[in-house]
Design a protein around this motif. Structure first.
Motif, PDB file in Angstrom:
ATOM      1  N   SER A 173       0.846  -1.191   0.000  1.00 19.09           N
ATOM      2  CA  SER A 173       0.000   0.000   0.000  1.00 19.09           C
ATOM      3  C   SER A 173       0.879   1.237   0.000  1.00 19.09           C
ATOM      4  N   PRO A 174       0.553   2.236  -0.815  1.00 17.61           N
ATOM      5  CA  PRO A 174       1.378   3.439  -0.853  1.00 17.61           C
ATOM      6  C   PRO A 174       1.110   4.385   0.299  1.00 17.61           C
ATOM      7  N   GLU A 175       0.041   4.163   1.051  1.00 22.28           N
ATOM      8  CA  GLU A 175      -0.326   5.076   2.123  1.00 22.28           C
ATOM      9  C   GLU A 175       0.283   4.639   3.453  1.00 22.28           C
ATOM     10  N   GLY A 176       0.402   5.578   4.386  1.00 21.88           N
ATOM     11  CA  GLY A 176       0.828   5.255   5.738  1.00 21.88           C
ATOM     12  C   GLY A 176       2.318   5.038   5.850  1.00 21.88           C
ATOM     13  N   ALA A 177       2.702   4.123   6.746  1.00 19.14           N
ATOM     14  CA  ALA A 177       4.111   3.857   7.014  1.00 19.14           C
ATOM     15  C   ALA A 177       4.693   2.933   5.935  1.00 19.14           C
ATOM     16  N   ARG A 178       5.972   2.612   6.102  1.00 16.89           N
ATOM     17  CA  ARG A 178       6.608   1.683   5.161  1.00 16.89           C
ATOM     18  C   ARG A 178       6.073   0.276   5.378  1.00 16.89           C
ATOM     19  N   ASP A 179       5.947  -0.448   4.282  1.00 15.93           N
ATOM     20  CA  ASP A 179       5.518  -1.841   4.351  1.00 15.93           C
ATOM     21  C   ASP A 179       6.692  -2.755   4.677  1.00 15.93           C
ATOM     22  N   PHE A 180       6.390  -3.878   5.324  1.00 23.86           N
ATOM     23  CA  PHE A 180       7.302  -5.017   5.347  1.00 23.86           C
ATOM     24  C   PHE A 180       7.016  -5.840   4.104  1.00 23.86           C
ATOM     25  N   LEU A 181       8.028  -6.066   3.294  1.00 17.71           N
ATOM     26  CA  LEU A 181       7.853  -6.755   2.020  1.00 17.71           C
ATOM     27  C   LEU A 181       8.338  -8.199   2.116  1.00 17.71           C
ATOM     28  N   ALA A 508     -12.420  12.678  -4.697  1.00 16.52           N
ATOM     29  CA  ALA A 508     -11.637  12.939  -3.486  1.00 16.52           C
ATOM     30  C   ALA A 508     -10.148  12.779  -3.755  1.00 16.52           C
ATOM     31  N   PHE A 509      -9.781  11.736  -4.493  1.00 21.03           N
ATOM     32  CA  PHE A 509      -8.369  11.506  -4.800  1.00 21.03           C
ATOM     33  C   PHE A 509      -7.852  12.513  -5.823  1.00 21.03           C
ATOM     34  N   ALA A 510      -8.714  12.922  -6.749  1.00 23.55           N
ATOM     35  CA  ALA A 510      -8.286  13.910  -7.732  1.00 23.55           C
ATOM     36  C   ALA A 510      -7.954  15.235  -7.054  1.00 23.55           C
ATOM     37  N   ILE A 511      -8.754  15.632  -6.057  1.00 30.12           N
ATOM     38  CA  ILE A 511      -8.486  16.866  -5.318  1.00 30.12           C
ATOM     39  C   ILE A 511      -7.134  16.785  -4.628  1.00 30.12           C
ATOM     40  N   ALA A 512      -6.773  15.586  -4.154  1.00 31.75           N
ATOM     41  CA  ALA A 512      -5.491  15.396  -3.458  1.00 31.75           C
ATOM     42  C   ALA A 512      -4.335  15.155  -4.422  1.00 31.75           C
ATOM     43  N   VAL A 518      -3.094   6.451 -11.362  1.00 30.91           N
ATOM     44  CA  VAL A 518      -2.529   6.129 -10.055  1.00 30.91           C
ATOM     45  C   VAL A 518      -3.583   5.494  -9.158  1.00 30.91           C
ATOM     46  N   LEU A 519      -4.775   6.065  -9.166  1.00 28.96           N
ATOM     47  CA  LEU A 519      -5.861   5.529  -8.343  1.00 28.96           C
ATOM     48  C   LEU A 519      -6.186   4.094  -8.747  1.00 28.96           C
ATOM     49  N   GLU A 520      -6.276   3.844 -10.054  1.00 29.14           N
ATOM     50  CA  GLU A 520      -6.576   2.489 -10.536  1.00 29.14           C
ATOM     51  C   GLU A 520      -5.443   1.529 -10.198  1.00 29.14           C
TER      52      GLU A 520
END
Length: 597
Positions: A173-181, A508-512, A518-520
């Motif tokens: 996920s690109p949001e939040g903290a770093r992922d464990f991969l 909402a995502f377009a405003i941000a 990217v959204l898809e």
């Protein structure tokens, strides 16, 4: 008789006097009392005193045992004499006279003692965590954690929720903290991620029609350690509900939280009501969106009392910048120059120029440099606004609220602590509501999500869809249907009513600043699901570790977690993270590119 025990070390009572019993456990300590040897024998359930005299065949063996050896003892239960009864032990009225002792396991010299409450370095405790967990306090904390989680599960089921398990291996996920991969062997060059939270999955459970979901969910985030969050992993009570509004979520969560805290409060009071505080009010009254309501101090805007006043330091800033505000922090019972000077020195130690003040003598007169400069009329107006009495004080901060509110909130809490205004025997809950949907990033000069991007905007949907992306004033005024649950200044949870309409999510995502591709690409699974009939839904996820920490009266999650990592996200006991062999790397199609030392 059972090979190892007929009773646990917490079982024996006066009813067992005269019985021959077998108990097994760890030697908590050995004591020599004038020829008699005593063993305090400990297991998971408690502690039993065992005794042997020099005439016993077992005496020489008892002489040889040491702390934390594991032994099995056969003997007769006898009543203790009146002067040797231990009222602090459930087994304190009896003891076992040892007839036979078998050593089941010996222990090397201990790196830390189990008996007593000595402090040891964190690295020592975590390297030998299996010994650390034998200590009475932390053992009790872990058992309390288990009981708290059991209580939560029971209350959730009784409230009509169903427990489901969501995947551990998922997409990054690109949001939040770093992922464990996690690299994929079958798909070279591709990676799974451990979930930072089951956010998208629990929403998909609602789209799938299951209505009321909960899970004691493990979450994984590659972020730095904090006292209230373990590095790497933590657990949360993950909740989602369909066909609900914000009030429905609150009505479901409040009885569970109140009930659990009342059950484990140990005499401390628990909020009957959970007041709802808009985010903007929380900032202006408490200086934080995580207010400690045990502290009765509420700040107030007194800018008008300083405008065009004789206190030029504040009046000049107000005149030159319309965004400048002066906030007053009342200090009940703090009305002495000594206390005010001490707070002023504290503020300077926090990197501030100082902390202006007025204090009110017993004769009702306002004193201090600010009172002299603004005059008695303005001083009295401030006193009336804040409801101050003789013997009280008030402190002031001046500047842009966006910049000074954090210091103001810290000062409020410091004053409450210094004046003993905070009720340490209470759990004070509140909801923080009406969070801004967006915020302005001064560095990037762009509008960004301020909280959870999957939240529903609290704005007319038709009007939202036709918003001008350049209309920053309107966009930054939009609230989201988002909420935080706070207790004693600790954020226990964030939640929201979700954005279940694809067209509103796209907008909402377009405003941000997210374009459609990217959204898809990053949220395609969720977006696709919402196009096939999604119910209105919302949820929340209180942190299990923080709840347990508060109920155990601890300030660090290490004290309520079985096997925590250290501050550098290392498992000192198991040696993780560790290097892996070349063959494993080849199987995963990975070549290391390590930084130069």
């Amino acid at each position: 008789m059972h090979r190892y025990r007929s009773h646990t070390c917490g079982d024996l009572r006066l009813d067992n006097v005269g019985e021959t019993v077998r108990v097994s456990g760890w030697v908590h300590r050995v004591r020599d009392h004038g020829g008699l040897l005593f063993i305090d024998l400990r297991d998971h359930y408690g502690l039993t005193q065992c005794v042997v005299d020099p005439d016993s065949d077992a005496f020489s063996m008892v002489e040889a045992v040491r702390a934390e050896w594991v032994v099995c003892i056969d003997g007769e239960v006898k009543r203790r004499t009146e002067d040797t009864i231990n009222p602090h032990l459930p087994t304190g009225e009896v003891e076992v006279f040892i007839r036979q002792i078998d050593v089941l396991s010996v222990a090397k010299e201990l790196p830390l003692q189990v008996f007593g409450d000595q402090e040891y370095p964190e690295d020592t405790r975590l390297t030998y965590r299996f010994i650390d967990l034998r200590r009475e306090k932390i053992h009790a904390n872990i058992m309390k954690r288990s009981a708290i989680i059991d209580s939560i599960r029971r209350r959730m089921r009784d409230s009509g929720f169903f427990e489901f398990q969501t995947p551990i291996l998922t997409a990054s996920s690109p949001e939040g903290a770093r992922d464990f991969l996690v690299p994929s062997r079958l798909h070279p060059g591709k990676f799974y991620a451990l979930p930072q939270a089951p956010q998208q999955f629990k929403q998909l459970v609602m789209v799938a029609g299951f209505d009321r979901y909960f899970q004691i969910a493990p979450c994984f985030r590659d972020e730095d350690a904090r006292a209230d969050r373990s590095p790497g992993e933590f657990y949360q009570l993950d909740i989602e509900m369909s066909f609900v509004e914000q009030d429905d979520v609150f009505a479901a969560v409040e009885p569970v939280m109140r009930g659990v805290f009342e059950e484990f409060a140990d005499g401390r009071s628990v909020s009957v009501d959970f007041p709802r505080i808009p985010y903007a009010d929380a900032i202006t009254k408490y200086g934080t969106d995580k207010p400690d309501l045990r502290n009765p101090i509420e700040m107030a805007d007194v800018t008008d009392q300083f405008r065009d006043s004789g206190f030029k330091v504040f009046a000049g800033q107000i005149a030159s910048d319309p965004q400048v505000e002066v906030w007053a922090i009342p200090a009940p019972t703090g009305g002495s120059r000594a206390f005010c000077d001490r707070m002023n020195s504290w503020a300077q130690g926090e990197g501030q120029p100082g902390l202006g003040y007025i204090f009110f003598r017993d004769d009702g007169e306002g004193a201090g440099p600010i009172a002299k400069n603004i005059g008695p009329e303005r001083t009295e107006a401030i006193r009336e606004t804040l409801g101050l009495r003789d013997g009280d004080a008030v402190f002031f901060v001046c500047g842009h609220p966006a910049k000074h509110h954090i210091f103001a909130g810290t000062a409020r809490q410091k004053i409450g602590e210094e004046l003993n205004l905070i009720d340490k025997n209470a759990f004070a809950f509140c909801w923080i509501v009406d969070f801004p949907m967006y915020e302005w990033n001064e560095e990037t000069k762009q509008i960004e999500f301020s909280h959870n991007p999957f939240s529903m905007p609290n704005y007319d949907h038709e009007a939202f869809l036709v918003l001008d992306p350049a209309d920053n004033d309107t966009i930054l005024s939009i609230k989201a249907i988002q909420y935080d649950l706070v207790c004693n200044g600790v954020e226990l949870s964030s939640g929201a009513i979700r954005n279940h309409k694809p067209e509103i999510m796209r907008k909402a995502f377009a405003i941000a600043g997210y374009d459609e591709a990217v959204l898809e690409g990053e949220f395609g699974g969720m977006l696709n699901a919402l196009q096939y009939g999604a119910p209105p839904h919302g949820g929340i996820a209180p942190g299990i570790d923080r709840i347990v920490m508060m109920l155990c009266g601890e300030e660090n999650l290490r004290e309520v977690t079985l096997f925590p990592m250290n501050q550098r996200a290392e498992d000192l006991m198991m040696g993780a993270p560790s290097e892996v062999g070349a063959r494993q790397l080849r199987d995963l199609h990975i070549r290391l590119n390590l930084p130069e030392e």
